[in-house]
Scaffold this motif. Structure first.
Motif, PDB file in Angstrom:
ATOM      1  N   ASN A  71       0.126  -1.187  -5.633  1.00  0.00           N
ATOM      2  CA  ASN A  71      -0.365  -0.277  -4.578  1.00  0.00           C
ATOM      3  C   ASN A  71      -0.120   1.320  -5.550  1.00  0.00           C
ATOM      4  N   ALA A  72      -1.351   1.892  -5.440  1.00  0.00           N
ATOM      5  CA  ALA A  72      -2.344   3.184  -6.108  1.00  0.00           C
ATOM      6  C   ALA A  72      -1.272   3.875  -5.530  1.00  0.00           C
ATOM      7  N   SER A  73      -0.320   3.913  -4.748  1.00  0.00           N
ATOM      8  CA  SER A  73       0.697   5.404  -4.772  1.00  0.00           C
ATOM      9  C   SER A  73       1.984   4.726  -5.684  1.00  0.00           C
TER      10      SER A  73
ATOM     11  N   ASP B   1      -7.613   5.380   1.554  1.00  0.00           N
ATOM     12  CA  ASP B   1      -6.558   5.095   2.502  1.00  0.00           C
ATOM     13  C   ASP B   1      -5.674   6.121   2.923  1.00  0.00           C
TER      14      ASP B   1
ATOM     15  N   ASN C 144      -8.949   3.082  -7.561  1.00  0.00           N
ATOM     16  CA  ASN C 144      -9.087   3.208  -6.069  1.00  0.00           C
ATOM     17  C   ASN C 144      -8.386   1.887  -5.902  1.00  0.00           C
ATOM     18  N   GLU C 145      -8.047   1.316  -4.074  1.00  0.00           N
ATOM     19  CA  GLU C 145      -6.948   0.494  -4.228  1.00  0.00           C
ATOM     20  C   GLU C 145      -7.466  -0.826  -4.811  1.00  0.00           C
TER      21      GLU C 145
ATOM     22  N   ILE D 188      -9.678   7.118  -3.723  1.00  0.00           N
ATOM     23  CA  ILE D 188      -9.069   7.106  -3.528  1.00  0.00           C
ATOM     24  C   ILE D 188      -8.905   6.577  -1.457  1.00  0.00           C
TER      25      ILE D 188
ATOM     26  N   SER E  34       1.519   9.248   0.751  1.00  0.00           N
ATOM     27  CA  SER E  34       2.691   8.548  -0.414  1.00  0.00           C
ATOM     28  C   SER E  34       2.154   9.061  -1.596  1.00  0.00           C
ATOM     29  N   ILE E  35       1.085   9.083  -1.845  1.00  0.00           N
ATOM     30  CA  ILE E  35       0.463  10.621  -3.420  1.00  0.00           C
ATOM     31  C   ILE E  35       1.279  11.357  -3.134  1.00  0.00           C
TER      32      ILE E  35
ATOM     33  N   LEU F  62      -7.258  11.085  -8.229  1.00  0.00           N
ATOM     34  CA  LEU F  62      -7.371  10.134  -7.349  1.00  0.00           C
ATOM     35  C   LEU F  62      -8.919   9.983  -7.673  1.00  0.00           C
TER      36      LEU F  62
ATOM     37  N   HIS G  60      -2.677   6.593   4.716  1.00  0.00           N
ATOM     38  CA  HIS G  60      -1.572   6.717   3.596  1.00  0.00           C
ATOM     39  C   HIS G  60      -1.328   6.698   2.345  1.00  0.00           C
ATOM     40  N   ASN G  61      -2.340   5.743   1.444  1.00  0.00           N
ATOM     41  CA  ASN G  61      -1.785   5.917   0.366  1.00  0.00           C
ATOM     42  C   ASN G  61      -1.828   7.839  -0.587  1.00  0.00           C
TER      43      ASN G  61
END
Length: 249
Positions: free
Chosen positions: A228-230, A108, A199-200, A106, A114-115, A103, A110-111
């Motif tokens: 979204n990244a995830s 966030d 990155n987001e 990253i 989720s990842i 990653l 939450h992201n």
């Protein structure tokens, strides 16, 4: 961004956290503070991977929950970090080609959570994040991971490009998700592989992208130009799973 249960305030508490070996992601120190206890904390922090930020009193006051920060506040990791070596060892023990998620900054939580959740489901052997400009293993991340944080190791590295170079020497290759790439369905994504997600806001940074062997684009038919990244990580990872299963037949 505040992670209440992970905030450590006050000189003795922060010093004790360092000395007990707790993983501290960041420490915020009152700028210009030169007394003995503060100098000791900075010295202890420099022995670890903690990022030291010198900030004004107003910033510390804003961050403080107790109002008694004594010029120092630390953010501790909710979970311990793993190592890249452990991930490769895990792949070897399972007799699988290494499958890692990298990653690129990253931010966030939450992201990241989720990842981690998806990384666990696709059978990835671990997730690699950079030390700087990226979210660490906070309680918010742990909650968003739905328990996956307990099973999928996360390693923190100083330099993603250097880590990629070292892994390439061990036979791994890398694919990053980017709109400018070749459609992912046209690429051979089998073997020892690392998926790089950016990155987001800015996507994968130039140096990291240049170090990838392939750039894969995800087909999109909507009116906006990004995922979204995830979600991007999930889509790309499941294409790898599909190709693996097809090859195994």
């Amino acid at each position: 961004m505040r992670y209440e249960e992970l905030t450590i305030e006050g000189r003795n508490a922060v010093l004790e956290a360092f000395r007990s070996g707790k993983t501290i992601d960041k420490v915020f120190v009152l700028d210009g503070s030169q007394d003995g206890p503060i100098r000791t904390i900075v010295r202890e922090a420099k022995k670890t991977d903690a990022i030291i930020n010198f900030v004004k009193k107003e910033r510390l006051d804003q961050m403080s929950e107790t109002g008694k920060h004594q010029g120092v506040i630390a953010y501790a990791a909710a979970y311990e970090y793993g190592t890249v070596e452990e991930m490769l060892q895990s792949a070897e023990e399972k007799q699988e080609p290494p499958f890692l998620i990298l990653l690129d900054n990253i931010e966030d939580p939450h992201n990241l959570g989720s990842i981690l959740r998806t990384a666990n489901q696709v059978g990835a052997h671990g997730v690699i994040i950079p030390k700087r400009r990226a979210v660490g293993l906070t309680a918010t991340v742990a909650k968003a991971s739905a328990g996956a944080i307990n099973y999928t190791p996360v390693a923190k590295v100083t330099n993603l490009v250097k880590t990629m170079d070292e892994l390439k020497k061990k036979g791994m290759w890398f694919v990053c998700g980017d709109m400018d790439g070749d459609p992912m369905y046209q690429l051979d994504l089998t073997g020892p592989i690392g998926v790089v997600i950016g990155n987001e806001g800015d996507g994968v940074s130039r140096l990291v992208k240049e170090n990838c062997d392939f750039v894969a684009s995800i087909p999109m038919f909507g009116d906006i130009d990004s995922l979204n990244a995830s979600v991007a990580m999930g889509v790309l990872s499941y294409e790898i799973v599909r190709q693996k299963m097809k090859k195994a037949k």
